[in-house]
Design a protein around this motif. Sequence first.
Motif, mmCIF file in Angstrom:
data_model
loop_
_atom_site.group_PDB
_atom_site.id
_atom_site.type_symbol
_atom_site.label_atom_id
_atom_site.label_comp_id
_atom_site.label_asym_id
_atom_site.label_seq_id
_atom_site.Cartn_x
_atom_site.Cartn_y
_atom_site.Cartn_z
ATOM 1 N N ALA A 262 30.407 40.215 -9.978
ATOM 2 C CA ALA A 262 29.594 39.226 -10.904
ATOM 3 C C ALA A 262 31.421 37.996 -10.880
ATOM 4 O O ALA A 262 31.962 38.025 -11.241
ATOM 5 N N SER A 263 30.608 36.804 -12.016
ATOM 6 C CA SER A 263 31.594 35.650 -12.248
ATOM 7 C C SER A 263 31.332 35.908 -13.748
ATOM 8 O O SER A 263 31.001 35.573 -14.316
ATOM 9 N N ILE A 264 32.808 36.460 -14.226
ATOM 10 C CA ILE A 264 33.290 36.268 -15.392
ATOM 11 C C ILE A 264 34.934 35.438 -15.548
ATOM 12 O O ILE A 264 35.980 35.547 -14.389
ATOM 13 N N GLY A 265 34.686 34.278 -16.146
ATOM 14 C CA GLY A 265 35.375 33.513 -16.460
ATOM 15 C C GLY A 265 36.448 32.678 -15.446
ATOM 16 O O GLY A 265 36.566 32.229 -14.938
ATOM 17 N N GLY A 266 35.011 32.092 -14.280
ATOM 18 C CA GLY A 266 35.464 31.365 -13.359
ATOM 19 C C GLY A 266 35.914 32.094 -12.094
ATOM 20 O O GLY A 266 36.664 31.945 -10.829
ATOM 21 N N SER A 267 36.833 33.114 -12.111
ATOM 22 C CA SER A 267 37.020 34.138 -11.245
ATOM 23 C C SER A 267 35.391 35.504 -10.875
ATOM 24 O O SER A 267 34.799 36.318 -11.894
ATOM 25 N N THR A 268 35.595 35.063 -9.951
ATOM 26 C CA THR A 268 34.992 36.899 -9.070
ATOM 27 C C THR A 268 35.417 37.819 -9.038
ATOM 28 O O THR A 268 36.432 38.614 -8.441
ATOM 29 N N VAL A 269 34.120 39.008 -9.198
ATOM 30 C CA VAL A 269 34.898 40.268 -9.635
ATOM 31 C C VAL A 269 33.960 41.137 -8.963
ATOM 32 O O VAL A 269 33.126 41.299 -8.995
ATOM 33 N N MET A 270 34.757 42.253 -8.145
ATOM 34 C CA MET A 270 33.870 43.210 -6.979
ATOM 35 C C MET A 270 34.012 44.422 -8.292
ATOM 36 O O MET A 270 35.227 44.777 -8.954
ATOM 37 N N ALA A 271 32.828 44.608 -8.637
ATOM 38 C CA ALA A 271 32.690 46.362 -8.987
ATOM 39 C C ALA A 271 32.500 47.532 -8.211
ATOM 40 O O ALA A 271 31.548 47.438 -7.076
ATOM 41 N N ALA A 272 32.656 48.660 -8.827
ATOM 42 C CA ALA A 272 32.042 49.917 -8.264
ATOM 43 C C ALA A 272 31.911 51.072 -9.467
ATOM 44 O O ALA A 272 32.543 50.857 -10.162
ATOM 45 N N GLU A 273 30.914 52.082 -9.451
ATOM 46 C CA GLU A 273 30.641 52.580 -9.959
ATOM 47 C C GLU A 273 30.795 54.142 -9.568
ATOM 48 O O GLU A 273 29.443 53.984 -8.691
ATOM 49 N N LEU A 274 31.125 54.952 -9.681
ATOM 50 C CA LEU A 274 31.149 56.383 -8.669
ATOM 51 C C LEU A 274 30.390 57.698 -9.888
ATOM 52 O O LEU A 274 30.929 57.317 -11.085
ATOM 53 N N PRO A 275 29.794 57.795 -9.271
ATOM 54 C CA PRO A 275 29.151 59.374 -10.630
ATOM 55 C C PRO A 275 29.382 60.248 -10.433
ATOM 56 O O PRO A 275 30.569 60.921 -9.791
ATOM 57 N N TYR A 276 29.596 61.362 -11.737
ATOM 58 C CA TYR A 276 29.976 62.696 -11.694
ATOM 59 C C TYR A 276 29.374 63.146 -11.368
ATOM 60 O O TYR A 276 27.736 62.863 -12.120
ATOM 61 N N GLY A 277 28.747 64.762 -11.101
ATOM 62 C CA GLY A 277 28.268 66.236 -11.408
ATOM 63 C C GLY A 277 26.391 64.658 -11.437
ATOM 64 O O GLY A 277 25.915 64.285 -10.254
ATOM 65 N N ASN A 278 25.631 65.271 -12.621
ATOM 66 C CA ASN A 278 23.998 65.337 -11.899
ATOM 67 C C ASN A 278 23.980 63.506 -12.452
ATOM 68 O O ASN A 278 22.722 62.659 -12.420
ATOM 69 N N GLY A 279 25.208 62.727 -12.350
ATOM 70 C CA GLY A 279 25.228 61.119 -12.363
ATOM 71 C C GLY A 279 24.972 60.467 -14.147
ATOM 72 O O GLY A 279 25.160 59.943 -13.761
ATOM 73 N N ALA A 280 25.118 61.784 -15.088
ATOM 74 C CA ALA A 280 25.346 61.138 -16.745
ATOM 75 C C ALA A 280 26.904 60.747 -16.823
ATOM 76 O O ALA A 280 26.377 59.554 -17.832
ATOM 77 N N TYR A 281 27.573 61.195 -16.270
ATOM 78 C CA TYR A 281 29.138 60.606 -16.391
ATOM 79 C C TYR A 281 29.777 59.988 -15.159
ATOM 80 O O TYR A 281 28.839 60.180 -13.931
ATOM 81 N N SER A 282 30.049 58.960 -15.091
ATOM 82 C CA SER A 282 30.576 57.780 -14.073
ATOM 83 C C SER A 282 32.133 57.169 -14.265
ATOM 84 O O SER A 282 32.158 56.799 -15.602
ATOM 85 N N MET A 283 32.861 56.724 -13.184
ATOM 86 C CA MET A 283 34.037 55.959 -13.509
ATOM 87 C C MET A 283 33.353 54.542 -12.975
ATOM 88 O O MET A 283 33.088 54.692 -11.556
ATOM 89 N N LEU A 284 33.464 53.643 -13.940
ATOM 90 C CA LEU A 284 33.352 52.012 -13.365
ATOM 91 C C LEU A 284 34.630 51.739 -13.190
ATOM 92 O O LEU A 284 35.720 51.655 -14.147
ATOM 93 N N LEU A 285 34.889 50.484 -11.950
ATOM 94 C CA LEU A 285 35.571 50.265 -11.591
ATOM 95 C C LEU A 285 35.731 48.941 -11.442
ATOM 96 O O LEU A 285 34.767 48.486 -10.385
ATOM 97 N N LEU A 286 36.653 47.831 -11.907
ATOM 98 C CA LEU A 286 36.352 45.817 -11.658
ATOM 99 C C LEU A 286 37.114 45.613 -11.606
ATOM 100 O O LEU A 286 38.599 45.815 -11.591
ATOM 101 N N MET A 287 37.304 44.873 -10.124
ATOM 102 C CA MET A 287 38.520 44.048 -9.691
ATOM 103 C C MET A 287 38.242 42.595 -9.609
ATOM 104 O O MET A 287 37.996 41.654 -9.051
ATOM 105 N N PRO A 288 39.377 41.568 -9.558
ATOM 106 C CA PRO A 288 39.140 40.727 -9.667
ATOM 107 C C PRO A 288 39.335 40.036 -7.951
ATOM 108 O O PRO A 288 40.274 40.770 -7.694
ATOM 109 N N GLN A 289 38.521 38.751 -8.109
ATOM 110 C CA GLN A 289 38.771 38.768 -6.091
ATOM 111 C C GLN A 289 39.891 37.409 -5.987
ATOM 112 O O GLN A 289 40.411 37.150 -5.767
#
Length: 427
Positions: A262-289
Motif C-alpha cells: 500500500a501507499s502510506i504517507g507517500g511511501s510504497t510499503v511492501m508487506a507479507a504475512e506468514l502464518p503459524y499452525g492452523n492460521g490463527a496466528y501470523s507474523m506480519l512484516l512491513l517494509m518501506p520501498q
Amino acid sequence: MPDILSRSRLQLGRLAVLPLVLAVAACGDGTGPNSGRAVDSLTALPRQLSAVERQGIDAGNAFALNLLRRVAAPANEPTKNVLLSPLSVSMALGLTMNGAAGTTLSEMQQVLGWGTRTRSEINNAYRDLQTLLPSLDPTVTVSLANGIWTRRGSVLDTGFVREAREFFRAPVEVSPSPQAMFDAVNAWGDRETKGMVPRVLTQAPPDNLLMILANAVYFSGTWRDRFDPARTRANTPFTLASGATVPVPMMMRADGFTAGGASIGGSTVMAAELPYGNGAYSMLLLMPQSGSVDALVQQLDTARLGSVVRSLQSIGGAEIGVPRFTLSSSRDLSADLIALGMPQAFSDGAEFPRLIVNETEKIGFVQHAVTLEVNERGTRAAAVTAVGVIRVSLPPSFIFDKPFVFAIRERLSGTILFIGVIRDPRA
C-alpha cells in the motif's frame, strides 16, 4: 499495488518488526499454488466477539501503534531495534486500573482505548480475551499470567483483590521487603516465560515500594510452512538506515505466505504475512520501498494498517526472505505512558483508593522486558510487564519528638535571649 504483487522475490531485508505477532486473524485461503502444503484449518473464531471485546481489540491495536510510535521515535531510539508486547502492557495496566478512580482512572481508560466503558465491561473483556487467545490453535502455545506482590503489613482493598482473582486470575503474594518483592517477581517471570525473560526487574528497588502488579505473555508457534535451514543464506547483505550493509543469515522459502502493499504517507510499503499452525496466528512484516522505516512507524495507524492487511493475497511461485534473528529489550515505559496521556497515575495526585487501605499511592515504574526468537522452525516470544506502586511522598513533617535544643532570639539582630536543651518535656 500491482508492481508489488507482481514481484516473484520478496526481499524483506530491512525488516521492521511490529508488536503485532499476536493478531487474532486467519490468513490465506488454502488454495492455488499452496494446495499441496499445509493449509489454514481455522477460518473463523469459535465464537462471535462482543462489542466490548471488539472495542478492546481495536483499541489495543491503536495503543500498540501509539506506543510503538512513541518508543521508536528517533529522539528516543535513533538506532536501536524496538520490541514491545502491547498485550502485556495493557493487561498489567488493566489490572492496576482496577484500583484507580477519578481522573487517574479516566486517563488510564483513554490511553488503553476503553473510553467510558464500565469497570465490569472492561474486566469481563480482559477475562474473556485471556480465555480465547490460548484456545485458538492447539499447535501454538499462548499463555498469559498475572500476579500481585505486596509488602508485608499492607492491607489490600477486598474488592480489588476479589476482582483481580476473578477477572485476571491474579493471586496475591506477600513479601517481607522491596528486594524480596523484586526477587519474587523475577522468579515468577522467568518461570512463566520458560526462561526467556529471566529478570524483568534489574534496578535497585525503591524503599517506598508497596506493591507490584505484573503480567507475563508467552508465545511459541511453528510456521505453517517451515523454512528449510539448507536454504538459509549465511551472509546476505542487510542495508542499514545509514546505507551501509551488514551480513545476516537470510531464511528463504517459496509460497506458503500472502503478500501485498500500500501507499502510506507517500511511501510504497511492501508487506507479507506468514502464518503459524492452523492460521490463527501470523507474523506480519512491513517494509518501506522508499523513505525510512522511522517515517513508516510515525505514519502507521490502524486505518493504514488495515489497508495493508486487505491487500494481502497468495502469489503463486513467489519467494520470501526473512532474517533469522533474536531480539531482547527492556525499558521503563513510565515516560512513554505519561506522554500518551496518563500523567496523573504517576503523580502525587494519583487516585488509587481501591489498592491498599490507608495508603496514598502512585505508579513508580512500568518495567517492560521482551524477548523474541525467529528461526527456520518458527517463533518464540515472551514479555513481562511489572507495574510498581509506591507510597506518595507526603508533605514534610517536623515533629520534635526527640531531645532538642531551643533558643529564643531576636530575629533581626540575631540576639539570643534564652537557649536550652529539652531532654524530657515532662520535667
